[in-house]
Structures are given as C-alpha cells and as structure tokens.
Design a protein around this motif. Structure first.
Motif, PDB file in Angstrom:
ATOM      1  N   GLN A 191       0.826  -1.202   0.000  1.00  0.00           N
ATOM      2  CA  GLN A 191       0.000   0.000   0.000  1.00  0.00           C
ATOM      3  C   GLN A 191       0.866   1.260   0.000  1.00  0.00           C
ATOM      4  O   GLN A 191       0.544   2.254  -0.661  1.00  0.00           O
ATOM      5  CB  GLN A 191      -0.932   0.002   1.215  1.00  0.00           C
ATOM      6  N   VAL A 249       0.674   4.294  -2.779  1.00  0.00           N
ATOM      7  CA  VAL A 249       0.465   5.694  -2.421  1.00  0.00           C
ATOM      8  C   VAL A 249       1.633   6.549  -2.895  1.00  0.00           C
ATOM      9  O   VAL A 249       1.451   7.661  -3.422  1.00  0.00           O
ATOM     10  CB  VAL A 249       0.261   5.828  -0.894  1.00  0.00           C
ATOM     11  N   THR A 269      -1.202  11.293  -0.661  1.00  0.00           N
ATOM     12  CA  THR A 269      -1.266  10.656   0.653  1.00  0.00           C
ATOM     13  C   THR A 269      -2.689  10.728   1.197  1.00  0.00           C
ATOM     14  O   THR A 269      -3.256  11.817   1.291  1.00  0.00           O
ATOM     15  CB  THR A 269      -0.315  11.348   1.646  1.00  0.00           C
TER      16      THR A 269
END
Length: 293
Positions: free
Chosen positions: A198, A202, A208
């Motif tokens: 993950q 991102v 974010t």
C-alpha cells in the motif's frame, strides 16, 4: 560459508572469555571485562543477493525474520517467508533439541511460553548460561559474581549461533522486509507485505490519504498475561512516504489508533519492557519506489 562464519564468531567470543577466566584470580577485572560480551546474547539476520543468479540468501540466528513481498503481474505482492523464528514454538527446533539432549524434553522447553530454560529463543550469539559447562558456570557464580546455571541444566550447549539458510529467486518489483521480533510480535507476514504494498501504491500516486483515527481500541492478553494487540490492514495509516520502514513500525504500534501508538512509543524503561520489544526494520526494494511504471 555463512554457517561457518556465524559459528566461528560465536566460538571466538565464548572461548576468549573462558580463557581469560581460567587464567585469572577470583574477581579479577580482566575476567569480568572479558565476560561482558557473553553475559547477554544477540540474534542475527543477514541477506546476500547474487546478481548473477538472481538468488537471495537469507541466514537467521534467533527470532528476527525476513519476508519477501513477491510481485505478481496484477500489481499485488504475495508474502513469502524467507526465514522461520527459532523458538520453542518451532517444531524443527524442538526436534533438534530433543535429539541432542535425550531424556530432557520436559525440562528444556516450556510448551506454554516456548522458552528454552527461560529464554525466548533457541539460537543466539553469546548467552553463556545456555552454553558453558555446569562446572564452569558454578565457578563463575563463586568467583566472578555470576548468577549460576539455569534449573535442570545438565548437558550443554543447548544454544548454537549456527544459522538456518534459505535461498529464494527474486525479481524486479519484489521487496524484502527484514525485522526484529518487535515488529513481528504485532504484525503477520501477510500484513507487513500488504502495508509496504500500500505504501508503494500511495508513493507512486503522489496522493497521501487522509487518516481516519480509530478511537475504539481493545487489547487482548498474550500467553504470558500481558496486554497486546494485532496490527491489521483495517488499522493501517499509510504515511511517512520517505521511509517504508517507519511506516511499518508506526502501523505495527497502532496505525490509525493514535492514542495506542502514542502510548506504546512513549514508554520508557522499565515499563517499556512490558509494552513493546526492541524493533529494527529494513525494507529493501528491487525497483526504485519512485518509478511509476
């Protein structure tokens, strides 16, 4: 070669201390200093990558752990264990010890805690009270202020520094998580790989996400009666985009459960011993995390 190197380092530490003691009068400062490196112990976790073959060699002594995040064509990562914790819960370690010390099965490992004569691991550097002879440990207690042998201690050595070594093919897009048990006490292999996966997504998106704080925190009780918790993806907080290891640690210690994280990370000795274990984490990428393709 890796196994031999580990064994030789430990043998040098243990033998040097023993030789100085044998040549010293009771209470001698030289002997006490020589004993310092063997009074406690240390785990070790090493990886070595062969660029010609694409093989990753992993060596572990103790309960630090290496996990591969294996990239697949659909863009996800699968968790592949590169090592197995060497504790009393490891069936291979229990078998090894039972074969080496027949008739002592009931004395060595506590099945509830997995501890070997009180120690959480079954392999380590140092830890003299699991290696020196009974007579020598009695001498250390009488002449050099040691605490003496463990109860039911009969046929040492019970510990070894020899590592287990695994070999794994790696590819571009894979990553490796190397961490001490302070991380793995609270996070599974699969969730650690999911967290880094993950983080990568991102980072490459450049956006974010906003963290939704979870205030409803519940602890469970571990095998030794202390409060503990599990870090799962439901509580992930993907932040710290400059460092995947920091992201892992923060999620292991609470993630979006902010009050839990602040409580865990802020504790000082002696209470900290009962809250968290020491934690060291490295994340090694085979592809630049800044690449978007």
């Amino acid at each position: 070669m890796i196994k031999e190197t580990f064994r030789n380092v430990d043998a040098h530490i243990m033998q040097r201390a023993k030789e100085v003691v044998e040549q010293s009068p009771a209470g001698a400062s030289a002997a006490l200093q020589a004993l310092e490196p063997v009074l406690s112990g240390s785990c070790a976790l090493v990886t070595a990558y062969d660029v010609r073959s694409g093989l990753l060699y992993t060596a572990v002594t103790g309960d630090s752990r290496a996990v591969l995040g294996k990239w697949s064509q659909d863009g996800t990562h699968e968790a592949v264990a590169l090592s197995k914790d060497q504790t009393g819960f490891n069936e291979d370690e229990v078998k090894r010890l039972n074969e080496a010390h027949p008739g002592e099965e009931k004395d060595m490992i506590n099945p509830r805690s997995g501890r070997l004569f009180g120690m959480a691991i079954t392999r380590a550097f140092g830890d003299h009270r699991w290696k020196y002879t009974l007579d020598f440990l009695h001498r250390l207690k009488a002449d050099f202020f040691d605490v003496g042998p463990r109860p039911n201690y009969k046929t040492p050595p019970y510990m070894t520094a020899e590592p287990e070594v695994t070999v794994q093919k790696v590819q571009t897009g894979d990553f490796v998580v190397l961490a001490s048990d302070g991380l793995w006490d609270h996070m599974s292999n699969e969730d650690a790989v999911e967290c880094v996966s993950q983080w990568l997504a991102v980072k490459r998106s450049g956006k974010t996400p906003v963290v939704a704080e979870e205030k409803n925190v519940r602890l469970t009780v571990d095998k030794e009666g202390y409060g503990t918790w599990e870090a799962t993806k439901e509580n992930f907080s993907i932040e710290d985009m400059d460092n995947a290891a920091v992201c892992l640690i923060k999620n292991a210690f609470g993630g979006n459960r902010r009050d839990l994280f602040k409580g865990v990370i802020s504790q000082q000795a002696p209470r900290s011993r009962y809250v968290r274990d020491d934690v060291t984490v490295q994340v090694i990428f085979t592809k630049d995390p800044y690449e978007t393709k």
